[in-house]
Design an enzyme around this catalytic site. Structure first.
Site, PDB file in Angstrom:
ATOM      1  CB  THR A  43     -37.055 -20.984  11.870  1.00 52.50           C
ATOM      2  OG1 THR A  43     -38.392 -21.460  11.793  1.00 52.50           O
ATOM      3  CG2 THR A  43     -36.230 -21.944  12.693  1.00 52.50           C
TER       4      THR A  43
ATOM      5  CB  THR B 235     -37.664 -22.103   5.564  1.00 54.24           C
ATOM      6  OG1 THR B 235     -38.396 -22.804   6.574  1.00 54.24           O
ATOM      7  CG2 THR B 235     -36.271 -21.780   6.051  1.00 54.24           C
ATOM      8  CG  ASP B 236     -43.225 -22.151   7.070  1.00 54.87           C
ATOM      9  OD1 ASP B 236     -42.409 -23.093   7.066  1.00 54.87           O
ATOM     10  OD2 ASP B 236     -43.996 -21.924   8.017  1.00 54.87           O
TER      11      ASP B 236
HETATM   12  N1  ASP Z   1     -40.478 -23.124   9.710  1.00 55.20           N
HETATM   13  C1  ASP Z   1     -40.404 -21.777   9.330  1.00 55.20           C
HETATM   14  C2  ASP Z   1     -38.965 -21.274   9.165  1.00 55.20           C
HETATM   15  O1  ASP Z   1     -38.188 -22.091   8.819  1.00 55.20           O
HETATM   16  C3  ASP Z   1     -41.225 -20.852  10.072  1.00 55.20           C
HETATM   17  C4  ASP Z   1     -41.351 -19.624   9.230  1.00 55.20           C
HETATM   18  O2  ASP Z   1     -41.423 -19.739   8.010  1.00 55.20           O
HETATM   19  O3  ASP Z   1     -41.355 -18.542   9.799  1.00 55.20           O
HETATM   20  O4  ASP Z   1     -38.615 -20.161   9.343  1.00 55.20           O
END
Ligand code: ASP
Length: 330
Positions: free
Chosen positions: A13, A91-92
């Protein structure tokens, strides 16, 4: 002499921008140069930055090989004079990648993972503040000898304990069992506590060594366990509470544990798997007497990675049990 930090980007993200049609959240288009350019206060820190564009992936698509490559690159950068390394990523999967990096990282230099919950075109995007704090931590002598750290929302978390505990909140990252190890205040990282020992069982992992993860649910008959065939070298079972499964699963689990190492974790994700409190069929003591290995305080995702690292090094059941038992001590 000024501090030197390397920023290695993997995507996520924090680097996500609209596509050519203007659809938001569509492409991982930002380079580490772009990420740094969006944080003017970085220039005022006096920290010299080296930038590496390693991958442009959503967190969900990061693989064990990508993490190994990132660890390898970080090691080279430290060998070439970096005081610390920041890895930006989705973050995933940070709670898993950071833990795996922690297992593989034996260097005293700080290795810091960060990301963002809101991409740059969203109001209140958190990437720039997270990157600034992560660089400040990576440059700090106070953050040495702490293994891999996760820095989000000015909090410094030990990879060993951190979890993503909310799907969208900018303060999604917490260490529910211990709290953060420190905080960044006005650009200064403070470390409040250091753990006595680190888990660094072996310094590599083989992505071809597969470890299954099965989560137990109400009235589960364990049917999925029969899908764990010869492709899998080990398995983690995420049971209820302190390590419990329905009695209907016990025989299947015992047969599986006779074939491959099976680690018993809890689907709760915080708190230990017990060893000797309950004695019903399917209880933690029953399962461990049938050959399952307790995960201690490791959640199922972290237990799976530790088991994969151990199996990659050819560890036998006794070494696996001893390592998880050491992990149970903190
Ligand atoms: N929601 C995720 C992030 O915070 C998407 C990912 O992991 O690429 O990056």
């Amino acid at each position: 002499m000024s501090q030197r930090v390397s920023v290695v980007s993997l995507g996520g993200t924090i680097a996500t921008v609209p596509d050519a049609e203007g659809r938001a959240g569509a492409v991982i288009g930002l380079s580490p140069q772009d990420l740094v350019a969006a944080v003017p206060p970085l220039a005022g820190t006096g920290i010299a930055l080296d930038l590496v564009d390693l991958r442009r992936l959503p967190g969900a698509s990061v693989t064990v090989d990508d993490v190994r490559a990132a660890a390898q690159r970080a090691r080279e950068l430290v060998d070439r004079g970096a005081d610390g390394v920041v890895l930006t990523q989705g973050t995933d999967t940070i709670e898993e990648t950071a833990f795996l990096l922690d297992l593989l990282w034996t260097d005293p230099a700080p290795l810091v993972v960060t990301g963002a919950m809101r991409y740059p075109s969203l109001a209140g995007a958190d990437g720039p503040a997270n990157l600034l704090a992560a660089v400040q931590v990576a440059a700090s002598p106070r953050a040495r000898d702490l293994g891999c750290l996760v820095v989000m929302s000015d909090e410094i978390h030990a990879a060993r304990w951190v979890r993503k505990a909310h799907t969208i909140s900018p303060s999604a990252f917490t260490s529910p069992a211990t709290g953060p190890v420190g905080h960044v205040v006005e650009g200064e990282p403070s470390i409040w506590w250091r753990r006595p020992g680190r888990l660094t069982p072996h310094s590599t992992i083989d992505s071809k060594v597969r470890v299954a993860l099965v989560t137990v649910a109400l009235d589960d008959d364990g049917g999925l366990l029969s899908a764990i065939d010869d492709r899998y070298a080990g398995a983690v079972v995420a049971g209820f509470g302190a390590g419990h499964v329905p009695d209907t699963m016990v025989d299947r689990l015992e047969r599986l544990a006779a074939r491959i190492p099976v680690v018993l974790a809890s689907r709760i994700g915080v708190g230990p798997v017990l060893t000797a409190t309950y004695r019903f069929a399917g209880s933690e003591s029953d399962l461990q007497s049938r050959g399952l290995i307790g995960a201690g305080h490791l959640d199922p995702y972290k237990a799976r990675l530790l088991l994969q690292v151990l199996l990659s090094a050819g560890a036998d059941r006794a070494e696996i049990a001893a390592t998880f038992s050491a992990a149970a001590q903190g």
